[in-house]
Design an enzyme around this catalytic site. Structure first.
Site, mmCIF file in Angstrom:
data_model
loop_
_atom_site.group_PDB
_atom_site.id
_atom_site.type_symbol
_atom_site.label_atom_id
_atom_site.label_comp_id
_atom_site.label_asym_id
_atom_site.label_seq_id
_atom_site.Cartn_x
_atom_site.Cartn_y
_atom_site.Cartn_z
ATOM 1 N N LYS A 1 0.866 -1.195 0.000
ATOM 2 C CA LYS A 1 0.000 0.000 0.000
ATOM 3 C C LYS A 1 0.893 1.233 0.000
ATOM 4 O O LYS A 1 1.643 1.458 0.945
ATOM 5 C CB LYS A 1 -0.920 0.001 1.220
ATOM 6 N N HIS B 1 -4.718 3.473 14.723
ATOM 7 C CA HIS B 1 -5.116 2.083 14.464
ATOM 8 C C HIS B 1 -3.943 1.172 14.813
ATOM 9 O O HIS B 1 -2.815 1.629 14.975
ATOM 10 C CB HIS B 1 -5.478 1.893 12.985
ATOM 11 N N ASP C 1 -2.109 -2.411 13.182
ATOM 12 C CA ASP C 1 -2.108 -3.189 11.936
ATOM 13 C C ASP C 1 -2.649 -4.588 12.198
ATOM 14 O O ASP C 1 -2.296 -5.213 13.198
ATOM 15 C CB ASP C 1 -0.680 -3.298 11.374
ATOM 16 N N HIS D 1 -0.936 3.390 16.285
ATOM 17 C CA HIS D 1 -0.165 4.427 15.600
ATOM 18 C C HIS D 1 -1.062 5.221 14.658
ATOM 19 O O HIS D 1 -2.171 4.807 14.349
ATOM 20 C CB HIS D 1 1.038 3.828 14.851
#
Length: 356
Positions: free
Chosen positions: A213, A232, A234, A288
């Site tokens: 991404k 969020h 990961d 993060h």
């Protein structure tokens, strides 16, 4: 297909104030500061830098020291700058140059690669829709595609321009796959497991997917009101990140947001939820987010190492569970875990669930 306004178009339109959909809630705004000033701070905790030069050393003591450093950073932070990681600097530069050249194309040209989230076509050029935890928009556009294994790729949606994109990205994905194996081995040993255990648990050589991404964060006229990506964790097992040396990454560590420094030739590595679950919370998947700024475009290249969606049930490994340390996470497939996070999972809930 519904037309989506690209953040890049918005940023270049000459606006001096951002639309309300991009303005963060009041309680968040208090912690959003100037990223360049934040990056210069020398006091307080700093994201660790881990030297992987000796991760496969023939000298057992030297190798063990390297594994111990990696383990410590994974237990404490769950994120680190990797140096001497074995990926050639010129290859990393090619990957970055190719991504920068793609994003320098006109928005109209990039739209030829547009994804369509409504129909489940998630690969391609996109922007966040308001289906995230806060129902708000983030100040970023992106390009997303599966990068490895090669036989599962769909090259028809990879950028044709620049001409080096496919070759550079393919080579980089192969190198990252080898690096992932080295890291999985070290992290397995760090938990007292057989070296190949964690990699097996996330799908092994055949099934582990590497998803690329490229995040493109345009200049923002009111960076103190927006986020490039909201807070969020990961979902992946591991995430490897390159960036264009513009600061933006912040980690929520010991109750405060810490801004990551830009370390030349390094790769940022996150431990993702998948490894946190398997290790029963020993390895940390850190919260993060990404800040934006007025002066410089920020670009990052994130590669998520993910288990197959439905073939594997994720749960704490038996060796990680005991009477003193009961299982913290219920069994779930990777697909169920993603769904669990997407639908109504506020960060407070995620954090409290981790602490339950």
């Amino acid at each position: 297909m519904v037309a989506v306004e690209r953040v890049e178009s918005l940023a270049k339109s000459g606006i001096i104030s951002i639309p309300k959909e991009y303005i963060r809630p009041k309680e968040e705004l208090e912690s959003i500061n100037d990223v360049f000033l934040e990056e210069k701070k020398e006091d307080g905790p700093q994201v660790p830098t881990i030297d992987l030069k000796n991760i496969e050393s023939d000298d057992e003591k030297i190798r063990e020291n390297c594994i111990e450093e990696l383990k410590k950073a994974s237990l404490d932070w769950g994120v680190m700058h990797l140096i001497n990681h074995g990926i050639p600097a010129d290859l990393m530069e090619r990957v970055k140059k190719a991504g920068e050249e793609f994003f320098s194309l006109s928005v109209e040209e990039k739209e030829k690669y547009a994804n369509d989230q409504a129909t489940g076509k998630i690969q391609g050029y996109g922007s966040k829709l308001a289906n995230n935890a806060s129902g708000q928009l983030e100040w970023e556009d992106y390009f997303f595609h599966l990068a490895y294994p090669e036989e599962k790729r769909d090259l028809s949606i990879w950028p044709k321009t620049p001409s080096d994109y496919i070759e550079a990205t393919s080579e980089y994905a192969k190198c990252l796959r080898l690096l992932a194996t080295k890291v999985f081995k070290a992290l397995s040993v760090g938990l007292g497991l057989e070296p190949d255990r964690l990699e097996k648990e996330v799908g092994g050589l055949e099934e582990l997917l590497l998803q690329m991404k490229i995040n493109y964060y345009p200049k923002c006229p009111q960076p103190e009101l927006a986020l490039g990506v909201e807070a969020h964790t990961d979902v992946s097992a591991l995430t490897f990140i390159l960036h264009n040396m513009v600061p933006g990454l912040q980690l929520f560590y010991e109750g405060k947001w810490v801004t990551a420094k830009c370390v030349p030739d390094s790769i940022v590595m996150h431990i993702g939820d998948t490894l946190e679950i398997l290790s029963n919370g020993k390895y940390k998947s850190i919260l993060h987010r990404g800040l934006v700024n007025k002066e410089k475009v920020r670009i990052s290249w994130a590669v998520f190492c993910e288990p197959p969606k439905d073939k594997i049930v994720l749960k704490p490994l038996p060796e990680m569970v005991s009477v003193e340390s009961p299982a913290k996470f219920p069994p779930r497939t990777f697909a169920q875990h993603i769904e669990h996070k997407l639908f109504g999972k506020e960060q407070e809930e995620l954090v409290s669930e981790k602490n339950d």
